[in-house]
Design a protein around this motif. Structure first.
Motif, mmCIF file in Angstrom:
data_model
loop_
_atom_site.group_PDB
_atom_site.id
_atom_site.type_symbol
_atom_site.label_atom_id
_atom_site.label_comp_id
_atom_site.label_asym_id
_atom_site.label_seq_id
_atom_site.Cartn_x
_atom_site.Cartn_y
_atom_site.Cartn_z
ATOM 1 N N LYS A 367 0.804 -1.222 0.000
ATOM 2 C CA LYS A 367 0.000 0.000 0.000
ATOM 3 C C LYS A 367 0.839 1.275 0.000
ATOM 4 C CE LYS A 367 -4.013 -2.024 2.319
ATOM 5 N NZ LYS A 367 -5.019 -1.854 3.395
ATOM 6 N N THR A 368 2.145 1.108 -0.047
ATOM 7 C CA THR A 368 3.019 2.276 0.086
ATOM 8 C C THR A 368 2.879 3.263 -1.066
ATOM 9 O OG1 THR A 368 4.778 0.990 -0.936
ATOM 10 C CG2 THR A 368 4.745 1.089 1.460
ATOM 11 N N ARG A 369 2.689 2.743 -2.303
ATOM 12 C CA ARG A 369 2.634 3.668 -3.423
ATOM 13 C C ARG A 369 1.834 3.084 -4.575
ATOM 14 N NH1 ARG A 369 4.266 6.094 -1.000
ATOM 15 N NH2 ARG A 369 6.213 7.213 -1.076
ATOM 16 N N LEU A 370 0.893 3.882 -5.065
ATOM 17 C CA LEU A 370 0.105 3.500 -6.231
ATOM 18 C C LEU A 370 0.730 4.153 -7.449
ATOM 19 C CD1 LEU A 370 -2.409 2.121 -7.408
ATOM 20 C CD2 LEU A 370 -3.695 4.195 -6.889
ATOM 21 N N VAL A 371 1.277 3.327 -8.336
ATOM 22 C CA VAL A 371 1.938 3.806 -9.552
ATOM 23 C C VAL A 371 1.256 3.144 -10.740
ATOM 24 C CG1 VAL A 371 4.107 3.957 -10.838
ATOM 25 C CG2 VAL A 371 4.119 4.089 -8.329
ATOM 26 N N LYS A 372 0.968 3.925 -11.758
ATOM 27 C CA LYS A 372 0.298 3.403 -12.951
ATOM 28 C C LYS A 372 1.308 3.327 -14.094
ATOM 29 C CE LYS A 372 -4.032 4.515 -13.845
ATOM 30 N NZ LYS A 372 -5.261 5.228 -14.314
ATOM 31 N N TRP A 373 1.676 2.094 -14.454
ATOM 32 C CA TRP A 373 2.641 1.868 -15.519
ATOM 33 C C TRP A 373 1.924 1.753 -16.852
ATOM 34 C CZ3 TRP A 373 7.690 2.270 -14.249
ATOM 35 C CH2 TRP A 373 8.026 2.109 -12.896
ATOM 36 N N ILE A 374 2.504 2.316 -17.885
ATOM 37 C CA ILE A 374 1.847 2.394 -19.185
ATOM 38 C C ILE A 374 1.549 1.016 -19.766
ATOM 39 C CG2 ILE A 374 4.012 2.569 -20.483
ATOM 40 C CD1 ILE A 374 2.597 4.534 -22.360
ATOM 41 N N TYR A 375 2.446 0.040 -19.505
ATOM 42 C CA TYR A 375 2.249 -1.280 -20.113
ATOM 43 C C TYR A 375 1.229 -2.138 -19.379
ATOM 44 C CZ TYR A 375 6.563 -1.060 -17.318
ATOM 45 O OH TYR A 375 7.501 -0.733 -16.385
ATOM 46 N N GLY A 378 -5.183 -0.588 -18.936
ATOM 47 C CA GLY A 378 -6.186 -1.350 -19.667
ATOM 48 C C GLY A 378 -6.276 -2.792 -19.225
ATOM 49 N N HIS A 379 -5.299 -3.228 -18.364
ATOM 50 C CA HIS A 379 -5.310 -4.593 -17.840
ATOM 51 C C HIS A 379 -5.555 -4.574 -16.324
ATOM 52 C CE1 HIS A 379 -3.899 -6.161 -21.680
ATOM 53 N NE2 HIS A 379 -2.995 -5.184 -21.703
ATOM 54 N N PHE A 380 -4.586 -4.006 -15.582
ATOM 55 C CA PHE A 380 -4.727 -3.935 -14.130
ATOM 56 C C PHE A 380 -5.432 -2.658 -13.670
ATOM 57 C CE2 PHE A 380 -0.958 -6.703 -14.626
ATOM 58 C CZ PHE A 380 -1.446 -7.825 -13.984
ATOM 59 N N TYR A 381 -5.423 -1.636 -14.510
ATOM 60 C CA TYR A 381 -6.056 -0.373 -14.152
ATOM 61 C C TYR A 381 -6.411 0.394 -15.419
ATOM 62 C CZ TYR A 381 -0.927 -0.127 -13.634
ATOM 63 O OH TYR A 381 0.424 -0.324 -13.760
#
Length: 437
Positions: A367-375, A378-381
């Motif tokens: 829970k330390t950091r929510l990071v949205k990776w481009i790859y 559309g899959h996980f977020y």
């Protein structure tokens, strides 16, 4: 002839008198006009001051010449995914950019009384549950003083303790702003040892370690320490965060996974600092020389630079020989903070450790950091509605609900030059969880 001359002189005298009187009246009229304008301006400024002085969202008021961070949007409607309001916000965000720079924060913090009252640092009410569970923060920052102040304001509580580590290479106004923040707020201080931080270098890890060392010597007996950078922002209020941290019961929270072959390359070979761009930035570059195995038979894990660590854990590692040797061994690796903490938390005997036999603690589980990776979009977020930098999303306003409904405590990355409205709405939602005297 004489009579004619006298009559002429008399007329000239009367004309001079009328001209003088006309000038005098014109002068009085202009003075009156200026006075009225000044009074109107003063009234306008006092009205703006009175209307803004109680608003905790304003970074300052007209006295310091910095614009408000509030915008003509309905954050609740955006949170509820109202398409019309989200559309307005997306259209407005480019027009809403506020030119606030480091010098503005220097000006604002030059008068501590005005700064504290304007930003309501003196009006936070703390519950007994929070007061009995103080937190510590390590803020490793190097630019954008207005954003740093907003992060500090969002995580601030008068009983917590905050260490700021600024980069030795930072510009003078930024450094002055950080020093002013520490001067104005009694529970904020500057790290006693400062690094010249380089990307993916041991200096980044050392910056956090310097703050941790100072925080251990603090009179505040904090329960957990959290590290942040200048593009992070909280997703929970202090009260909500304390409520969840209590449930850890002394365990640590951070990413810790078994490294893949690509990640192993980062610590299996010696790295050397080299210039890699025209702007004279140096980063660690891999050499063909293989490194010896980690000291003391440590089993390597990977993770991220972000952590939530208990006081007992930090105190334990501060004088542990295995840790000292491991730190020295990591000095010539790539981005050592991304394996240092992940490995130590798996070391048997450390307080709150994660057994090596347990499954990976991924960035989704941590829970330390929510990071949205481009790859993974559309899959996980859902897709990023802001922009990307080095494959990481800089969030946009349409992600407000997704961010706040996530289980994470903090998120990365935010940038007021990309979407100032999102940060403003996050501030508003966090403020709803706070109370003011």
């Amino acid at each position: 002839m004489c009579c004619h001359t006298n009559r002429h002189r008399s007329r000239m005298k009367r004309c001079g008198f009328y001209i003088h009187r006309l000038r005098h009246r014109l002068f009085l009229f202009l003075v009156s006009l200026v006075a009225v304008c000044l009074l109107e301006l003063l009234y306008l400024k006092v009205t703006v001051w009175e209307s803004n002085s109680g608003d905790p969202h304003d970074i300052t008021d007209w006295l310091s010449g910095i614009h408000s961070h509030t915008y003509d949007v309905n954050c609740t409607a955006i949170y509820e995914l109202d398409p019309v309001e989200i559309g307005r916000a997306l259209e407005l965000r480019q027009k809403a950019l506020v030119a606030v720079d480091d010098e503005d924060i220097v000006s604002l913090t030059s008068n501590c009384t005005t700064f504290i009252k304007t930003r309501c640092y003196d009006r936070f009410q703390i519950s007994e549950a929070e007061r009995s569970f103080p937190l510590a923060y390590s803020l490793v920052v190097h630019k954008n003083a207005p954003m740093v102040e907003r992060i500090l304001h969002a995580i601030y509580a008068p009983h917590n303790i905050y260490c700021i580590h600024y980069d030795q290479k930072s510009f003078r106004p930024f450094i002055e702003a950080m020093k002013n923040l520490a001067y104005c707020l009694p529970n904020v201080f500057i790290s006693s040892t400062l690094e010249s931080v380089k990307y993916a270098h041991i200096s980044r890890l050392n910056a956090d370690l310097n703050c941790l060392s100072d925080l251990l010597r603090s009179e505040v007996r904090w329960k957990y320490v959290i590290n942040l950078c200048g593009q992070d922002f909280p997703l929970k209020s202090n009260y909500e965060l304390v409520r969840e941290l209590r449930q850890l019961n002394g365990r640590n929270m951070l990413e810790s996974i078994r490294p893949n072959e690509l990640k192993k390359q980062r610590f299996s070979f010696h790295h050397k600092l080299k210039y890699v761009s025209h702007d004279y930035h140096r980063i660690p570059v891999r050499t063909p020389i293989a490194k010896d195995a980690p000291p003391h038979g440590l089993v390597m894990f990977s993770g991220s630079a972000y952590f939530v660590l208990s006081w007992e854990f930090v105190n334990y590692i501060s004088s542990n020989k295995v840790v000292k040797d491991f730190l020295a061994w990591s000095a010539d690796t790539y981005s050592p903070d991304e394996h240092f903490w992940a490995t130590l938390v798996r070391m048997p005997g450390v307080p709150g450790h994660i057994p090596r036999s347990e499954p990976d603690v991924t960035d989704i589980k941590s829970k330390t950091r929510l990071v949205k990776w481009i790859y993974f979009e559309g899959h996980f977020y859902p897709p990023c509605t802001g922009t990307h930098i080095r494959s990481v999303c800089i969030y946009g306003v349409a992600e407000l609900r997704w961010l706040l409904n996530n289980d994470h405590w903090f998120a990365n990355k935010f940038d007021p030059k990309v979407d100032p409205i999102l940060i403003s709405c996050l501030e508003e939602k966090l403020m709803e969880q706070r109370h003011f005297a």
